[in-house]
Design an enzyme around this catalytic site. Sequence first.
Site, mmCIF file in Angstrom:
data_model
loop_
_atom_site.group_PDB
_atom_site.id
_atom_site.type_symbol
_atom_site.label_atom_id
_atom_site.label_comp_id
_atom_site.label_asym_id
_atom_site.label_seq_id
_atom_site.Cartn_x
_atom_site.Cartn_y
_atom_site.Cartn_z
ATOM 1 N N ASP A 138 84.413 81.018 19.953
ATOM 2 C CA ASP A 138 84.756 80.007 18.992
ATOM 3 C C ASP A 138 84.717 78.591 19.485
ATOM 4 O O ASP A 138 85.039 77.704 18.948
ATOM 5 C CB ASP A 138 86.615 79.935 18.861
ATOM 6 C CG ASP A 138 86.867 79.298 20.474
ATOM 7 O OD1 ASP A 138 86.796 80.712 21.415
ATOM 8 O OD2 ASP A 138 88.011 79.295 19.990
ATOM 9 N N ASP A 182 84.919 86.283 23.106
ATOM 10 C CA ASP A 182 85.555 85.724 24.030
ATOM 11 C C ASP A 182 86.606 86.527 23.776
ATOM 12 O O ASP A 182 87.170 86.551 22.984
ATOM 13 C CB ASP A 182 84.926 84.215 23.528
ATOM 14 C CG ASP A 182 85.811 83.467 23.806
ATOM 15 O OD1 ASP A 182 85.913 82.811 25.449
ATOM 16 O OD2 ASP A 182 87.058 82.290 23.353
ATOM 17 N N ASP A 219 90.445 84.183 24.307
ATOM 18 C CA ASP A 219 91.192 83.094 23.621
ATOM 19 C C ASP A 219 90.417 82.029 23.033
ATOM 20 O O ASP A 219 89.247 81.805 22.591
ATOM 21 C CB ASP A 219 91.073 81.514 25.111
ATOM 22 C CG ASP A 219 92.041 82.256 25.940
ATOM 23 O OD1 ASP A 219 92.746 82.884 25.896
ATOM 24 O OD2 ASP A 219 91.663 81.774 27.513
#
Length: 214
Positions: free
Chosen positions: A165, A8, A10
Site C-alpha cells: 500500500d 507488505d 502494515d
Amino acid sequence: MIKAIFFDLDGTLLNTLPDIRRHLNDALTAHGYPEIGEEQAKHFIGDGARKLVERALPQGAKFSEEVFEDFSKRYAANDNSLTCLYDGEAEFLDRLVKRGVKLGIVTNKPQNATLGCVEKFFKSYPFEFVSGESGLFPRKPDPTLALYAALTMRVPVGECAFVGDGETDVRTAINAGMFGVATLWGYREKEQLQEAGATRFANTFEELEKILFA
C-alpha cells in the site's frame, strides 16, 4: 504466470495503525512530546520504526534515541489487540492456497513485531518467507530482501508479484523487477502511489486477485 506473491504487512495485510499509534503516543508523551493524530500516523508509517519516530517528533526536534527505544520496547510487547485483517482478506488467502501460490511477507516492520503479527493472524496460512527489519538487509525500497525471498522460495523474479500500500512497496516492485500491484485500502492515496511509479491499483482483494491472475 504469478507463482509467488510477496506482501507488505502494515496497511496491506493488517490494519496495524491503531496499535502503532497507541504505543507511539505512549512513548512520545512519556518523554514530554505531544501525541500525533490518526492521519499523521497513517502518513508516517512505511519506512521502518526509526523513521516513524523521526517523523512523529515535533518539527525542529532532534532525533530521540530514548523515544525510539521506548517505542520499540512497547511495540515489541504489543498484544495486537487493536489490529485486524481487512474485509475479504481471509477468503482471498484461502483462494491463493487452493491455487498453490507461494506466499511471503517482506516488510520494514521490526522483525520481532512482524513475527508476533504472523503468529497471531496468519498461523494457519503457509507463508514460506517472512522477514521484517532485522539489520541483515537494507530496508525497502531496496530490492535485496525481495530478491532474496524469491531466491529462497525458488521462484524466478519474473513469476513473482509484490503487493503493498506504500510508495516503498511500489518502488521495491520496480527495483526488483517484480509484478507490482498497489493496494488502496491502506495508508496512502492513489496519487501518492502514482507519483512513486505505480500503474496497477486494487481497491479490494477481489480486484487484486483479478489483476494477479488475469
